[in-house]
Design an enzyme around this catalytic site. Structure first.
Site, PDB file in Angstrom:
ATOM      1  N   ARG A   1      46.331  26.972  29.951  1.00 15.93           N
ATOM      2  CA  ARG A   1      47.772  26.719  29.773  1.00 15.93           C
ATOM      3  C   ARG A   1      48.292  25.862  30.907  1.00 15.93           C
ATOM      4  O   ARG A   1      47.840  25.975  32.039  1.00 15.93           O
ATOM      5  CB  ARG A   1      48.539  28.049  29.751  1.00 15.93           C
ATOM      6  CG  ARG A   1      48.359  28.807  28.462  1.00 15.93           C
ATOM      7  CD  ARG A   1      49.016  30.168  28.519  1.00 15.93           C
ATOM      8  NE  ARG A   1      48.035  31.224  28.388  1.00 15.93           N
ATOM      9  CZ  ARG A   1      48.274  32.510  28.591  1.00 15.93           C
ATOM     10  NH1 ARG A   1      49.482  32.907  28.933  1.00 15.93           N
ATOM     11  NH2 ARG A   1      47.321  33.399  28.454  1.00 15.93           N
TER      12      ARG A   1
ATOM     13  N   ASN B   1      44.561  47.942  22.841  1.00 13.12           N
ATOM     14  CA  ASN B   1      45.073  46.580  22.889  1.00 13.12           C
ATOM     15  C   ASN B   1      44.577  45.871  21.629  1.00 13.12           C
ATOM     16  O   ASN B   1      43.408  45.508  21.529  1.00 13.12           O
ATOM     17  CB  ASN B   1      44.542  45.889  24.153  1.00 13.12           C
ATOM     18  CG  ASN B   1      45.097  44.488  24.324  1.00 13.12           C
ATOM     19  OD1 ASN B   1      45.778  43.970  23.421  1.00 13.12           O
ATOM     20  ND2 ASN B   1      44.804  43.867  25.443  1.00 13.12           N
TER      21      ASN B   1
ATOM     22  N   HIS C   1      52.675  40.057  31.564  1.00 13.79           N
ATOM     23  CA  HIS C   1      51.753  40.753  32.484  1.00 13.79           C
ATOM     24  C   HIS C   1      52.447  41.928  33.185  1.00 13.79           C
ATOM     25  O   HIS C   1      52.009  42.365  34.247  1.00 13.79           O
ATOM     26  CB  HIS C   1      51.222  39.810  33.595  1.00 13.79           C
ATOM     27  CG  HIS C   1      50.264  38.779  33.118  1.00 13.79           C
ATOM     28  ND1 HIS C   1      50.217  37.519  33.669  1.00 13.79           N
ATOM     29  CD2 HIS C   1      49.295  38.812  32.171  1.00 13.79           C
ATOM     30  CE1 HIS C   1      49.272  36.820  33.072  1.00 13.79           C
ATOM     31  NE2 HIS C   1      48.698  37.576  32.151  1.00 13.79           N
TER      32      HIS C   1
ATOM     33  N   ARG D   1      49.355  48.576  23.806  1.00 17.79           N
ATOM     34  CA  ARG D   1      49.922  47.420  24.477  1.00 17.79           C
ATOM     35  C   ARG D   1      50.723  46.634  23.434  1.00 17.79           C
ATOM     36  O   ARG D   1      50.198  46.298  22.367  1.00 17.79           O
ATOM     37  CB  ARG D   1      48.793  46.543  25.015  1.00 17.79           C
ATOM     38  CG  ARG D   1      49.342  45.286  25.621  1.00 17.79           C
ATOM     39  CD  ARG D   1      48.280  44.260  25.840  1.00 17.79           C
ATOM     40  NE  ARG D   1      48.855  43.104  26.497  1.00 17.79           N
ATOM     41  CZ  ARG D   1      48.418  41.875  26.345  1.00 17.79           C
ATOM     42  NH1 ARG D   1      47.368  41.634  25.579  1.00 17.79           N
ATOM     43  NH2 ARG D   1      48.988  40.878  26.962  1.00 17.79           N
TER      44      ARG D   1
ATOM     45  N   GLU E   1      45.172  47.722  33.552  1.00 16.02           N
ATOM     46  CA  GLU E   1      46.240  47.824  32.548  1.00 16.02           C
ATOM     47  C   GLU E   1      46.004  48.992  31.593  1.00 16.02           C
ATOM     48  O   GLU E   1      46.949  49.644  31.153  1.00 16.02           O
ATOM     49  CB  GLU E   1      46.335  46.496  31.770  1.00 16.02           C
ATOM     50  CG  GLU E   1      46.979  45.405  32.623  1.00 16.02           C
ATOM     51  CD  GLU E   1      46.673  44.001  32.145  1.00 16.02           C
ATOM     52  OE1 GLU E   1      45.518  43.551  32.341  1.00 16.02           O
ATOM     53  OE2 GLU E   1      47.574  43.351  31.617  1.00 16.02           O
TER      54      GLU E   1
END
Ligand code: ADP
Length: 392
Positions: free
Chosen positions: A235, A7, A177, A88, A379
């Protein structure tokens, strides 16, 4: 065989080396402040966490250092032992509905999608190029955050805005996601039952809720950008866009400035006035701090709103899953969300929930109308599994 799950961010690179198909993590770590002052990396191996200073001019030097350290630690004896690298990639637009082996065309497409993810795709590309330079013969796979949501119906992904914004400029809901939602969906299929209607609450610093039917995403709360949906750490989630020109006018701030505030100074941090980390906000909540109480109550209601909406969309969910930093660790949030869902017949065992962290557990009682589970996401493993599929 050994597969690296990567990632890459603009100044960081996270890695996990996984033995497949055993799904065993061999070593993991993060390079930080790449290209800046004081770069360093952390490596977790054999239950130990080592922090090392390193001169990291660019991502390529981080990759080189990583591979040499893997040899130095006798984890591999040569670069050839790495059979695949899964990357990713945040945005695959409407081009990729699944992971893909990276070639020149794929690289170009990820580049073409930069306008849709200007902060993330360029960093992901730098990571990919660093590995393809150093390991040119190894299979490299792109695993997209958006891919899992490509099964959404047009009725879900189109915005009611001028139609040519969609046809000419690609304005639509993409969702994010996806790697985590897919992991949880497959986990439910393999460990609970196939064919269930699932509402997955991926709630961490970023958060999105996903409605899943027959293992496919049918709707999700994030949209064209990851700013919308439920309220998050920093956010805003769903807000009235009319706020933007109004605040620009009132404060004289630029569009970029206001958008940055909506991404970095909003959500839990704005309301709680106690930062974005839920652990701190929970402390304030327990102590009766008004702002923390307000933040947590708002947060819970916004999650519940999406769960209720997706319960209707799914014509009755079978399972609700909680995952990611908050979903896996905060028994308070799980409890408050489930309490508000009592009207749907949701009931959890509070004694079981209390204190529970990061462990696959059925939380609902036998008389709950919808089963509730904690499912830890992974992930990195999902990326390794998708990569393994191409080389096994
Ligand atoms: P990201 O979206 O960055 O991947 P994570 O899924 O790792 O985020 O979630 C990180 C967040 O999880 C932290 O900011 C914090 O709010 C929350 N969190 C982590 N541990 C706990 C805990 N023990 N209790 C409550 N919240 C927690």
């Amino acid at each position: 065989m050994k597969i690296l799950s990567i990632n890459a961010g603009s100044s960081s690179l996270k890695f996990t080396l996984i033995e497949m198909p055993e799904e065993k993590v061999v070593v993991s770590g993060t390079f930080e402040k790449i290209g800046g002052e004081g770069s360093f990396y952390t490596i977790k191996y054999n239950g130990e966490k080592i922090v090392k200073d390193a001169i990291l001019d660019n991502h390529r030097s981080a990759v080189r250092l990583l591979l040499d350290d893997l040899i130095g630690l006798n984890i591999i004896s040569s670069y050839d032992e790495i059979k695949g690298v899964g990357h990713r990639v945040v945005h695959g637009g409407d081009v990729y509905s699944d992971s893909v082996v990276i070639d020149a065309n794929v690289l170009q497409t990820i580049e073409d999608l930069v306008p849709l993810a200007p902060l993330h795709n360029p960093a992901n590309l730098v990571g990919i190029k660093s590995f393809t330079d150093i390991l040119p013969t190894v299979t490299q796979v792109a695993v997209f955050d958006t891919a899992f949501h490509q099964t959404m119906d047009k009725e879900e992904f189109i915005y009611p805005v001028p139609f040519e914004w969609f046809t000419k400029y690609g304005v639509r809901k993409y969702g994010f996601h996806g790697t985590s939602h897919k992991y949880v969906s497959e986990f439910v299929e393999n460990n609970i039952k196939k064919g269930l209607k699932v509402i997955n609450c991926h709630i961490g610093n970023g958060a999105s809720i996903c409605a899943i039917k027959d293992g496919k995403s049918i709707d999700t709360s994030m949209g064209f950008t990851p700013t919308v949906g439920v309220m998050m750490g920093t956010r805003c989630g769903d807000v009235d866009m009319g706020i933007i020109p109004y605040i620009m006018d009132k404060t004289g701030d630029s569009l970029d400035g206001v958008i940055s505030d909506l991404n970095k100074r909003s959500g839990m941090t704005a309301i709680s006035d106690a930062g974005s980390d839920l652990r701190d906000i929970e402390e304030g909540y327990e102590n009766g701090n008004d702002r923390c109480v307000l933040a947590i109550n708002m947060y819970v209601k916004k999650i519940v709103n999406y769960v209720s909406m997706y319960n209707t969309l799914l014509e009755g969910a079978d399972v609700i899953t909680f995952t990611a930093g908050v979903g896996e660790n905060s028994y308070l949030i799980r409890k408050l969300v489930c309490e508000r869902l009592a009207c749907l017949g949701v009931k959890i065992d509070n004694e079981l929930n209390d204190g529970l962290k990061g462990k696959f557990t059925k939380l609902s009682t036998d008389d709950s109308k919808i089963e509730v589970y904690l499912v830890p996401t992974d992930e990195e493993l999902m990326i390794a599994k998708d990569t393994y599929e191409f080389i096994k």
